[in-house]
Design an enzyme around this catalytic site. Structure first.
Site, PDB file in Angstrom:
ATOM      1  N   PRO A  74       0.804  -1.231   0.000  1.00 10.12           N
ATOM      2  CA  PRO A  74       0.000   0.000   0.000  1.00 10.12           C
ATOM      3  C   PRO A  74       0.829   1.269   0.000  1.00 10.12           C
ATOM      4  O   PRO A  74       1.801   1.395   0.757  1.00 10.12           O
ATOM      5  CB  PRO A  74      -0.825  -0.129   1.285  1.00 10.12           C
ATOM      6  N   CYS A  75       0.396   2.201  -0.854  1.00 12.00           N
ATOM      7  CA  CYS A  75       1.189   3.413  -1.049  1.00 12.00           C
ATOM      8  C   CYS A  75       0.606   4.634  -0.365  1.00 12.00           C
ATOM      9  O   CYS A  75       1.264   5.667  -0.274  1.00 12.00           O
ATOM     10  CB  CYS A  75       1.324   3.704  -2.542  1.00 12.00           C
ATOM     11  N   GLN A  76      -0.634   4.545   0.135  1.00 13.86           N
ATOM     12  CA  GLN A  76      -1.276   5.754   0.650  1.00 13.86           C
ATOM     13  C   GLN A  76      -0.481   6.394   1.777  1.00 13.86           C
ATOM     14  O   GLN A  76      -0.510   7.605   1.963  1.00 13.86           O
ATOM     15  CB  GLN A  76      -2.693   5.430   1.144  1.00 13.86           C
ATOM     16  N   PHE A  78       2.574   6.844   1.969  1.00 15.37           N
ATOM     17  CA  PHE A  78       3.757   7.557   1.477  1.00 15.37           C
ATOM     18  C   PHE A  78       3.436   8.562   0.372  1.00 15.37           C
ATOM     19  O   PHE A  78       4.313   9.284  -0.074  1.00 15.37           O
ATOM     20  CB  PHE A  78       4.781   6.561   0.927  1.00 15.37           C
TER      21      PHE A  78
END
EC number: 2.1.1.37
Length: 351
Positions: A74-76, A78
């Site tokens: 998951p990128c949210q 960063f």
């Protein structure tokens, strides 16, 4: 020794964008994991299997042998569009679940994907932690920021890709990322010829978009909608919040308000094949493609990676590391002030 088929696992699988190229190249996915029920539905419609859900509940023996681990964790935590809390965010902590699986299985190779913002997040300390943990797990790691436009997708979408291989005999192998190719595709090549009127935005929405863009411009940032047409070289990044955050890519239309991209156009901008099934609502499809990976970039990396993986090799014995200790050691180095404060508080408690 006979060459065997590449076996890989697909973690935080989304809708399978990382899986597609490795299957095209002859690989076999032996395990997949994705917690979002709508993504699970799309994944099953296209690959005939329902991914396992919560990765935090997986046991070591529930994951079969594999040569390669794929993870678009998951990128949210960063991203520029998220709150940028990194490892303080539960979603940021999920990288350590990947590390745990690597510690249990030690596949020959890994491919991780995340947002460009990971590079500079927390003054670079987040990426330092990730690379340090992978190196302690005996992986020689390389990383690079690549745009979808580098591999003939007309979308300016920059992502960080982290590639690692088990370090055999201390060779310190460095991965040679694929070289960019010329962008020959244009936005018009991917737009549908006939589009339902429901994708044309209302007068009220159009006015709102323009007002928000003016407000963003006054604040000196680049948020707000962007207009493209058939002659545009590329679009900006399509986001997971495409349908609600005001940063839409809008398509010009003659004598009427612009329209939003259709889900199929979003799929094309990400490099998904025409045969890819979209069984969910438009809102879910926009979210899924906005969260996905540019398939053409993965394909180029996959072709390179396969030349580094030895499919005649039998897995050797390995010694597991104490991951908690590894992480704590690095945290003490990266955040000495936090540990100094904890030490002071403990000393005060003894008074």
């Amino acid at each position: 020794m006979e060459k065997k088929q590449l076996k890989f696992i697909d973690l935080f699988a989304g809708i399978g964008g990382m899986r597609i190229p490795f299957e095209e190249l002859g690989g076999k996915c032996v395990f997949s994991s994705e917690i979002d029920k709508h993504c699970q539905r799309t994944y099953e419609a296209n690959f005939g299997e329902m991914p396992t859900g919560d990765i935090t509940k997986l046991s070591a023996d529930s994951i079969p042998y594999h040569d390669l681990l794929l993870a678009g964790f998951p990128c949210q935590a960063f991203s520029q569009g998220g709150r940028k809390q990194g490892f303080q965010d539960e979603r940021g902590q999920l990288f350590f679940q990947v590390a745990k699986i690597l510690n249990d299985h030690r596949p020959q190779a890994i491919l991780l994907e995340n947002v460009k913002g990971l590079r500079g997040h927390d003054k670079g300390r987040t990426l330092q932690m990730i690379l340090y943990v992978l190196e302690k797990l005996n992986y020689v790691v390389s990383w690079k920021i690549i745009s979808a436009t580098d591999f003939n997708l007309p979308q300016k979408r920059e992502r960080i890709f982290i590639v690692g291989f088990q370090d055999k005999n201390n060779k310190n192998l460095i991965f040679d990322f694929p070289k960019p190719i010329e962008l020959t595709a244009k936005v018009g090549d991917l737009l549908e010829k006939e589009v339902d009127e429901k994708y044309t935005i209302t007068d009220r929405m159009w006015e709102g978009h323009q007002n928000r863009k003016k407000a963003h411009r006054k604040r000196g940032n680049g948020f707000g909608f962007s207009l493209v047409n058939r002659n545009s070289s590329y679009t900006r990044t399509i986001s997971a919040r495409y349908y609600k955050d005001g940063s839409e890519v809008l398509v010009e239309q003659a004598n009427k308000n612009p329209r939003v991209l259709t889900p199929r156009e979003c799929a094309r901008l990400q490099g998904f094949p025409e045969s890819f099934v979209i069984p969910v609502s438009d809102c879910q499809a926009w979210r899924q493609f906005g969260n996905s990976v540019p398939v053409s970039v993965i394909r180029a990396i996959a072709q390179k990676m396969l030349s580094y993986i030895d499919l005649t090799e039998q897995q050797k014995e390995f010694k597991k590391v104490d991951l908690d200790q590894v992480i704590t050691q690095k945290k003490k180095q990266l955040y000495p002030e936090d540990y100094q404060e904890q030490f002071i508080q403990k000393e005060l408690a003894l008074l």
